[in-house]
Design an enzyme around this catalytic site. Structure first.
Site, PDB file in Angstrom:
ATOM      1  N   ASP A   1       3.185  -0.776   1.739  1.00  0.00           N
ATOM      2  CA  ASP A   1       2.402  -0.884   2.980  1.00  0.00           C
ATOM      3  C   ASP A   1       2.582  -2.255   3.625  1.00  0.00           C
ATOM      4  OD1 ASP A   1       0.804   1.141   4.127  1.00  0.00           O
ATOM      5  OD2 ASP A   1      -0.599   1.093   2.451  1.00  0.00           O
TER       6      ASP A   1
ATOM      7  N   GLN B   1      -4.626   4.763   0.528  1.00  0.00           N
ATOM      8  CA  GLN B   1      -4.961   5.113   1.914  1.00  0.00           C
ATOM      9  C   GLN B   1      -6.250   4.411   2.351  1.00  0.00           C
ATOM     10  OE1 GLN B   1      -2.973   6.867   3.958  1.00  0.00           O
ATOM     11  NE2 GLN B   1      -4.398   6.738   5.666  1.00  0.00           N
TER      12      GLN B   1
ATOM     13  N   LYS C   1       2.638  12.222   4.367  1.00  0.00           N
ATOM     14  CA  LYS C   1       3.450  11.272   3.593  1.00  0.00           C
ATOM     15  C   LYS C   1       4.086  11.970   2.385  1.00  0.00           C
ATOM     16  CE  LYS C   1       0.653   7.431   5.231  1.00  0.00           C
ATOM     17  NZ  LYS C   1      -0.544   6.610   5.063  1.00  0.00           N
TER      18      LYS C   1
HETATM   19  N1  GUN Z   1      -4.814   3.869   7.274  1.00  0.00           N
HETATM   20  C1  GUN Z   1      -4.379   3.868   8.552  1.00  0.00           C
HETATM   21  N2  GUN Z   1      -3.107   3.400   8.621  1.00  0.00           N
HETATM   22  C2  GUN Z   1      -2.749   3.099   7.344  1.00  0.00           C
HETATM   23  C3  GUN Z   1      -1.554   2.576   6.783  1.00  0.00           C
HETATM   24  O1  GUN Z   1      -0.561   2.257   7.452  1.00  0.00           O
HETATM   25  N3  GUN Z   1      -1.575   2.417   5.425  1.00  0.00           N
HETATM   26  C4  GUN Z   1      -2.663   2.731   4.655  1.00  0.00           C
HETATM   27  N4  GUN Z   1      -2.586   2.524   3.343  1.00  0.00           N
HETATM   28  N5  GUN Z   1      -3.777   3.204   5.164  1.00  0.00           N
HETATM   29  C5  GUN Z   1      -3.818   3.399   6.504  1.00  0.00           C
END
Ligand code: GUN
Length: 295
Positions: free
Chosen positions: A121, A98, A54
């Site tokens: 998100d 995350q 990311k």
């Molecule tokens: N963990 C697995 N997929 C995601 C996601 O799309 N966003 C976040 N914040 N954590 C994750």
């Protein structure tokens, strides 16, 4: 039939090129630089690699990025204070915490503390509610990425029997909702299967589009699907390590066997993953535009 591979890498590349242009214009015309903060609690290797990807993509596109890696022992109160600080930071338009979080931290409490206007998100209840109502909001990145893949690869969803495996808040539930809406990539008849479904194979066998998001390596086998099915594989399962220590990944679908029956299939890696990251970038740009009053 041997399936056409839907490349998430290629689809993501096209969207990232559009975003890069948009970000350059935002800077030039409005002096706006979108900003994203990623917060990683602890050192889970899978989470670390997602956050690294990311951060790398943000930089490539010209998004200002901050990465906050904090210890697994961080308390809930400390994390809440950090989120609050990011909420108040004008350089930051998007906040990503995350998941999963360590067990001692209440995930909902943290997600609900993120300012909904920075919730790139799309996990805050305000955005989830708006999504269900079909209002303008931040869409969750993985389902949004899948919709884009379907639309940009001209896969007809209107009237299609869509079967989704897995009822998570991140993928299954929002995916089901988006695909039944009156929107591009929607208008489908949706069935959501989960661990209590009586006869999952009955459903998978009649799917025109099958979306697997269960976290079980190669769970979907060739005998579970019909000829010509479109397969979207959301699973990223670590099934071993190469001699030089790299993770070996497998999806939720037995790719080699199922590709002989499917019309389209997404690979793992190189399928849904790059699209998820790209939609996060898109949401961050949207957040920056909204914050600057640019519509
Ligand atoms: N963990 C697995 N997929 C995601 C996601 O799309 N966003 C976040 N914040 N954590 C994750």
């Amino acid at each position: 039939m041997t399936a056409k591979i839907i490349s998430g890498v290629d689809t993501a590349k096209a969207i990232r090129a559009e975003l890069k242009q948009e970000i350059a214009e935002l800077k030039e015309k409005h002096n706006v630089v979108p900003g994203l903060v990623t917060i990683l609690v602890g050192a889970d290797p899978a989470s670390q690699s997602y956050v690294t990807a990311k951060e790398k993509t943000s930089k490539e596109l010209g998004i200002y990025s901050e990465r906050l890696d904090i210890p697994a022992e961080t308390t809930e109160a400390e994390l809440l204070a950090l989120v609050d600080k990011c909420n108040k930071n004008d350089k930051i338009n998007g906040i990503l915490v995350q998941l999963p979080l360590p067990k001692h931290i209440n995930e909902a409490k943290i997600l609900y503390a993120i300012d909904p206007t920075k919730d790139v998100d799309g996990f805050h209840p305000v955005n989830v509610g708006k999504m269900i109502l079909g209002e303008q909001c931040f869409l969750p990145c993985t389902p949004h990425g899948i919709l884009e893949m379907l639309v940009r690869n001209d896969i007809k969803t209107s009237g299609a029997e869509v079967v989704i495996l897995g009822r998570s808040n991140i993928v299954g539930k929002p995916m089901a909702n988006l695909m039944l809406q009156k929107r591009p990539g929607g208008n489908a008849t949706v069935t959501l299967c989960h661990t209590r479904t009586k006869d999952t194979v009955f459903h998978t066998k009649r799917a025109d589009i099958l979306i697997a998001a269960v976290g079980v390596p190669k769970m979907v086998t060739a005998d579970m699907v019909k000829d010509g099915v479109v397969i979207i594989d959301v699973g990223v399962n670590r099934i071993g390590k190469t001699a030089d220590g790299k993770a070996i990944l497998a999806g939720d679908v037995d790719f080699d066997a199922v590709k002989e029956k499917a019309s389209y299939i997404t690979p793992v890696p190189g399928g849904v993953g790059p699209m998820t990251i790209t939609m996060l970038m898109k949401n961050t740009v949207q957040a920056a535009k909204q914050a600057a009053g640019i519509l």
